[in-house]
Scaffold this active site. Structure first.
Site, PDB file in Angstrom:
ATOM      1  N   GLU A  79       0.797  -1.222   0.000  1.00 25.27           N
ATOM      2  CA  GLU A  79       0.000   0.000   0.000  1.00 25.27           C
ATOM      3  C   GLU A  79       0.834   1.279   0.000  1.00 25.27           C
ATOM      4  OE1 GLU A  79      -3.092   0.143  -0.486  1.00 25.27           O
ATOM      5  OE2 GLU A  79      -3.835  -1.852  -0.020  1.00 25.27           O
ATOM      6  N   SER A 340     -45.670 -24.069  42.933  1.00 22.41           N
ATOM      7  CA  SER A 340     -45.189 -24.547  44.234  1.00 22.41           C
ATOM      8  C   SER A 340     -43.694 -24.365  44.449  1.00 22.41           C
ATOM      9  CB  SER A 340     -45.529 -26.033  44.395  1.00 22.41           C
ATOM     10  OG  SER A 340     -46.930 -26.233  44.425  1.00 22.41           O
TER      11      SER A 340
END
Length: 779
Positions: A79, A340
């Site tokens: 690059e 319960s």
């Protein structure tokens, strides 16, 4: 085209000096605005899910020193080989590229530096001449604002690498499943070539193009002296092994959504989840719902906690997160009625008070008036009553009617406060909203909350705050139950014989090793629960329908129980060797006591059975059982025989002399209650002539006006014996005649609260007075 290129060169030459002299640095805050993305990992670093921010890409910001030098060298080679010498724009490259474009008659080279590419990423410059000029301007400003290392780090973390990734770290994980620091030279070269054209070079779509680009990167590294011939040849020949295209498919969507709702900072989030446990439990939930769909079950949820750390090891919120219309609903954090499953907390508080596991509690038909004056009429699941039962049996068999009695004794306000302390914070209404029904589960909790609350018992009474990430340190918790009480609850809930009495010997909650288990079923079978724990894990399972549609009589044991069983078995048997659970060692103050299972008292000489019960030592000094009594009977008629009755007509028999509370139950169930009358035949020689004797009630008896019943229907049976017989007698209470009766001298008296004195009057004779008490509201 040529004219435009020549014009561009002239413009560039004309503005170069202007740019160099007049541009100011950029606002440094633009570099701090980093793209947001999260990588959620399990406790071992396995990927659970990549979550993106508004940009829609995955990014894992990584400091430059944590990026492989191979990546940096490859990026600079392909690059911007002069990155460290130019000041943002490589003017010589710009002029050379312009000349190339002029000769070609089209744009064949862009001459962009890394800083210019960063400027385009930051400022979104368009890809045209004006955009190129803007890149050059902002690249120079960037170079004046910060150092080269910062610029390189910014670029490597913002560059697009395809496949929905931004930055080298996200790309390295996506394509090769490893941190960028561990990339080989061949892998680093391939990734470094992607930002130029991430779509065209995407190796999942165009492997050949990606390979060509990699070779070009390696060639540039060789020609720029960043690698030697041997390294070049080895990298060219290295076969590339990519992660499968779907390897990062998300796992544990409900759990990760919950983690993200906590707004963790972007980056890698290490969670507490165990992916290797999560995936099989997801499969179990899916298959379980498919099996029970015919019964109206459309969804299920499960949570697994580590008892020591309170880490959430697994969380499944539905049968299929991706299934419409409600698969994305997280059932693990949805409010449902727990049935319960709240009973153990009521009994734990009763054990802290004046009760113990052997305390008898009445399982008989009972009605209560709640705070709003509404009638509460609890029923057992079996629709039957068991009379007197020990508290440990009432809890182990999950009997509804007995559970309300300790709740009434302890107080709903105290129970509600303790439930909230255990983590059930969704019970946010006041006491009057719940009433005594709270102990039977008329509030709403979530499976995650319920697992948290039950882990308190598994942790010896210390609360448990569930952890979802490693950013929260596991704490010791707050003690809300003693070790002794927690152990007693664990011992009861682990009793498989009691469980077999409740659900049958082949129920799905039989394991063969200690697992503390409690089931729950809400009104009309809308919710089926099973929650419990071993020494290492707490598991909560809910099953039902998110819209609240009732199931077809699918209770907790039938609906959630089999899934709970599967999960616990998997926890125990996963790994190289099974690790069966063990009960915790009882505290030193817990002792084993022999009791009469009917009265819960110390066995007397006439108790037909004995049972060993664990309790705290301070409760172990029990009174002898007075509920099994040997009574002399006149064998000729089965009535009581006095001590003056001839031996040939007398036999001693064992009777259950239960408190009067159980009289109706005892009669309905054919239990051997003692006769209340003395035999008029005994003795026959008139030794007891002129005797007037009250046979019921007895002195000291206490009777209870049951709330909710019509008071006019609640009475005390009065009976007497007179020898020789007389036409009639009078029953006198508190000095007033309340009834007259002929033989067999029986009557009933409508109860009035208070302490009363009763006598029998026959002519000039009176019986010895008897004092008894009636308890109940005075109006």
């Amino acid at each position: 085209m040529k004219r435009r290129i020549l014009w561009s060169l002239a413009v560039l030459l004309g503005i170069t000096l202007y740019i160099e002299r007049t541009l100011r640095p950029v606002d440094p805050s633009i570099l701090d605005r980093r793209p947001a993305s999260w990588r959620l990992e399990d406790r071992r670093g396995n990927l659970l899910r990549e979550a993106v921010g508004h940009g829609g890409v995955r990014v894992h910001w990584t400091a430059l020193e944590d990026i492989s030098p191979k990546v940096i060298d490859a990026t600079l080679a392909i690059e911007d080989s002069r990155f460290h010498t130019h000041r943002g724009v490589a003017w010589r490259s710009v002029f050379r590229a312009s000349a190339q474009n002029l000769r070609a008659g089209r744009v064949v080279s862009g001459a962009s530096t890394i800083t210019m590419q960063l400027a385009r990423l930051l400022y979104k410059h368009p890809r045209n001449l004006e955009g190129k000029l803007g890149q050059m301007r902002d690249a120079i400003r960037l170079e004046r604002s910060t150092d080269k290392d910062t610029l390189l780090e910014q670029y490597l973390n913002r560059a697009p690498y395809g496949a929905g990734t931004m930055g080298i770290e996200a790309a390295s994980q996506r394509y090769f499943g490893k941190p960028s620091l561990h990339l080989s030279l061949a892998e680093a070269a391939l990734l470094s070539g992607l930002p130029q054209a991430p779509t065209a070079h995407n190796p999942y779509r165009n492997r050949a193009s990606a390979k060509d680009r990699q070779l070009r990167v390696l060639d540039r590294m060789l020609t720029t002296g960043r690698i030697d011939e041997a390294e070049h040849r080895m990298a060219v020949d290295e076969p590339l092994v990519f992660m499968p295209a779907g390897h990062d498919a998300p796992t544990a969507m409900h759990f990760t959504e919950l983690v993200l709702s906590m707004a963790p900072p972007p980056g890698t989030v290490k969670t507490t989840l165990d992916r290797d446990l999560q995936r099989p439990i997801e499969r179990m939930v899916r298959e379980h719902v498919a099996t029970h769909r015919f019964g109206g079950m459309t969804q299920a949820a499960a949570v697994v906690l580590d008892n020591e750390t309170c880490d959430v090891l697994a969380m499944v919120g539905s049968a299929d997160y991706w299934a419409a219309p409600d698969g994305s609903v997280n059932g693990a954090t949805a409010l449902r009625q727990p049935g319960s499953t709240l009973k153990p907390f009521t009994y734990a508080m009763a054990f802290e008070a004046d009760f113990h596991p052997a305390s008898p509690v009445a399982d008989i038909e009972t009605r209560y008036l709640d705070a709003d004056g509404l009638l509460m009429h609890p029923r057992n699941y079996s629709e039957r009553f068991s009379g007197p039962v020990m508290m440990r049996e009432a809890l182990g068999r999950s009997l509804n009617v007995p559970a309300v009695r300790p709740a009434n004794a302890v107080g709903i306000e105290s129970i509600l406060e303790r439930l909230r302390a255990a983590g059930l914070t969704s019970l946010s209404d006041d006491v009057s909203h719940y009433g005594l029904g709270l102990t039977l589960g008329n509030g709403e909790v979530t499976p995650l909350q319920l697992a948290q609350a039950y882990a308190t018992f598994a942790r010896g009474g210390q609360t448990c705050a569930p952890r979802l990430t490693d950013r929260a340190s596991p704490g010791p918790g707050t003690r809300i139950f003693s070790e002794e009480v927690s152990f007693l609850i664990t011992d009861i809930l682990s009793d498989e014989p009691l469980r077999a009495r409740a659900f049958g010997p082949n129920n799905p909650l039989m394991f063969g090793y200690p697992v503390a288990v409690k089931t729950g079923t809400s009104t009309n079978f809308r919710d089926s629960w099973t929650v419990g724990y071993t020494d290492r894990y707490t598991v909560a399972v809910w099953a039902g329908d998110f819209s609240g549609q009732p199931m077809r009589r699918i209770s907790g044991a039938v609906g959630a129980g089999p899934l709970f069983h599967q999960i616990v078995r998997h926890l125990v048997h996963r790994g190289a060797a099974a690790q069966p659970p063990v009960l915790p060692q009882p505290p030193d103050t817990i002792v084993a006591v022999e009791v009469c299972p009917l009265s819960g008292a110390a066995p007397g000489p006439h108790c037909p059975h004995q049972h060993t019960v664990l309790m705290e030592q301070e409760d172990a000094d029990l009174e002898p059982c007075a509920w099994h009594t040997a009574i002399a009977i006149d064998v000729r008629n089965g009535l009581r025989a006095s001590d003056r009755c001839p031996a040939k007509h007398t036999a001693r028999r064992i009777f259950e002399t239960l408190p009067s509370t159980y009289a109706q139950w005892q009669e309905e169930h054919g239990r051997a209650a003692p006769p209340q009358r003395y035999s008029p035949l005994c003795p026959m020689d008139g030794v007891t002539a002129d005797a007037v004797v009250l046979t019921h009630p007895h002195s000291g008896d206490t009777f209870l006006l049951e709330p909710g019943y019509d008071r006019t229907t609640q009475s005390v049976q009065l009976s007497a014996e007179v020898d020789p017989p007389v036409p009639s007698i009078s029953f006198v209470i508190d000095g007033a005649i309340v009834a007259e009766a002929a033989w067999p001298y029986e009557a009933s008296w409508t109860m009035v609260p208070g302490t009363h004195t009763l006598e029998v009057v026959s002519g000039d004779q009176r019986s010895a007075p008897v004092t008894f008490t009636v308890l109940g509201p005075s109006h």
